[in-house]
Scaffold this active site. Structure first.
Site, PDB file in Angstrom:
ATOM      1  N   ASN A   1       0.496   4.026   1.665  1.00 34.71           N
ATOM      2  CA  ASN A   1       0.695   5.145   2.538  1.00 34.71           C
ATOM      3  C   ASN A   1       1.659   4.391   3.180  1.00 34.71           C
ATOM      4  O   ASN A   1       1.285   4.746   4.727  1.00 34.71           O
ATOM      5  CB  ASN A   1      -0.233   6.328   2.377  1.00 34.71           C
ATOM      6  CG  ASN A   1      -1.058   5.201   2.838  1.00 34.71           C
ATOM      7  OD1 ASN A   1      -1.228   3.850   2.433  1.00 34.71           O
ATOM      8  ND2 ASN A   1      -1.827   6.381   3.512  1.00 34.71           N
ATOM      9  N   CYS A   2       1.521   3.181   3.536  1.00 39.73           N
ATOM     10  CA  CYS A   2       2.136   2.106   4.535  1.00 39.73           C
ATOM     11  C   CYS A   2       3.998   2.928   4.326  1.00 39.73           C
ATOM     12  O   CYS A   2       4.828   2.213   3.009  1.00 39.73           O
ATOM     13  CB  CYS A   2       1.690   1.153   4.147  1.00 39.73           C
ATOM     14  SG  CYS A   2      -0.280   0.502   4.868  1.00 39.73           S
ATOM     15  N   LEU A   3       3.983   2.777   5.586  1.00 43.21           N
ATOM     16  CA  LEU A   3       5.927   2.665   6.045  1.00 43.21           C
ATOM     17  C   LEU A   3       6.891   1.283   5.812  1.00 43.21           C
ATOM     18  O   LEU A   3       5.845   0.539   6.410  1.00 43.21           O
ATOM     19  CB  LEU A   3       6.547   3.763   7.154  1.00 43.21           C
ATOM     20  CG  LEU A   3       5.913   5.458   7.287  1.00 43.21           C
ATOM     21  CD1 LEU A   3       6.032   5.719   8.983  1.00 43.21           C
ATOM     22  CD2 LEU A   3       6.421   6.002   6.010  1.00 43.21           C
TER      23      LEU A   3
ATOM     24  N   PRO B   1       0.652  -1.454  -0.344  1.00 44.43           N
ATOM     25  CA  PRO B   1       0.610   0.399   0.081  1.00 44.43           C
ATOM     26  C   PRO B   1       0.749   1.256   0.479  1.00 44.43           C
ATOM     27  O   PRO B   1       1.844   0.932   0.752  1.00 44.43           O
ATOM     28  CB  PRO B   1      -0.514   0.128   1.242  1.00 44.43           C
ATOM     29  CG  PRO B   1      -0.631  -1.918   1.376  1.00 44.43           C
ATOM     30  CD  PRO B   1       0.702  -2.048   1.121  1.00 44.43           C
TER      31      PRO B   1
END
EC number: 2.8.1.-
Length: 111
Positions: A109-111, A107
């Site tokens: 916007n997942c770090l 994903p």
């Protein structure tokens, strides 16, 4: 890059362990990815993985945690579409780990 051996096949993985080629995904690949995470896939896991693949086909992206929770609630009801259920299944990182096991990209916007 690294590889995942599934049967006689060598599957390419990116630096974070996600499939390089989404077409390499299969149930056996999912099982091998889960084993790398020390996770045994149950029927509940498969239900979410199939749901995620449907989300990806519909929107061409892997959902972050909040959209994943909302989509799961919409499709499977509030008993399964909540953070407690998804965190329990996917070790507290449902968007990232479920996307990886479903053969989807990380994903965005997942770090």
């Amino acid at each position: 890059m690294s590889t995942l051996t599934v049967g006689a096949r060598a599957i390419e993985l990116d630096k974070d362990g996600y499939l390089v080629n989404l077409d390499d995904w299969s149930a056996d690949v999912a099982q091998a990815l889960a084993a790398n995470e020390e996770l045994e896939l149950s029927a509940e896991h498969w239900e979410i993985l199939e749901l995620l693949q449907g989300f990806y086909r519909e929107f061409q992206l892997s959902p972050a945690t909040r959209p994943l929770i909302k989509y799961t609630a919409l499709k499977l009801g509030p008993d399964k579409g909540n953070s407690l259920h998804l965190n329990r299944l996917f070790k507290g990182t449902p968007a990232k780990l479920a996307a990886k096991l479903a053969g989807l990209p990380k994903p965005t916007n997942c770090l």
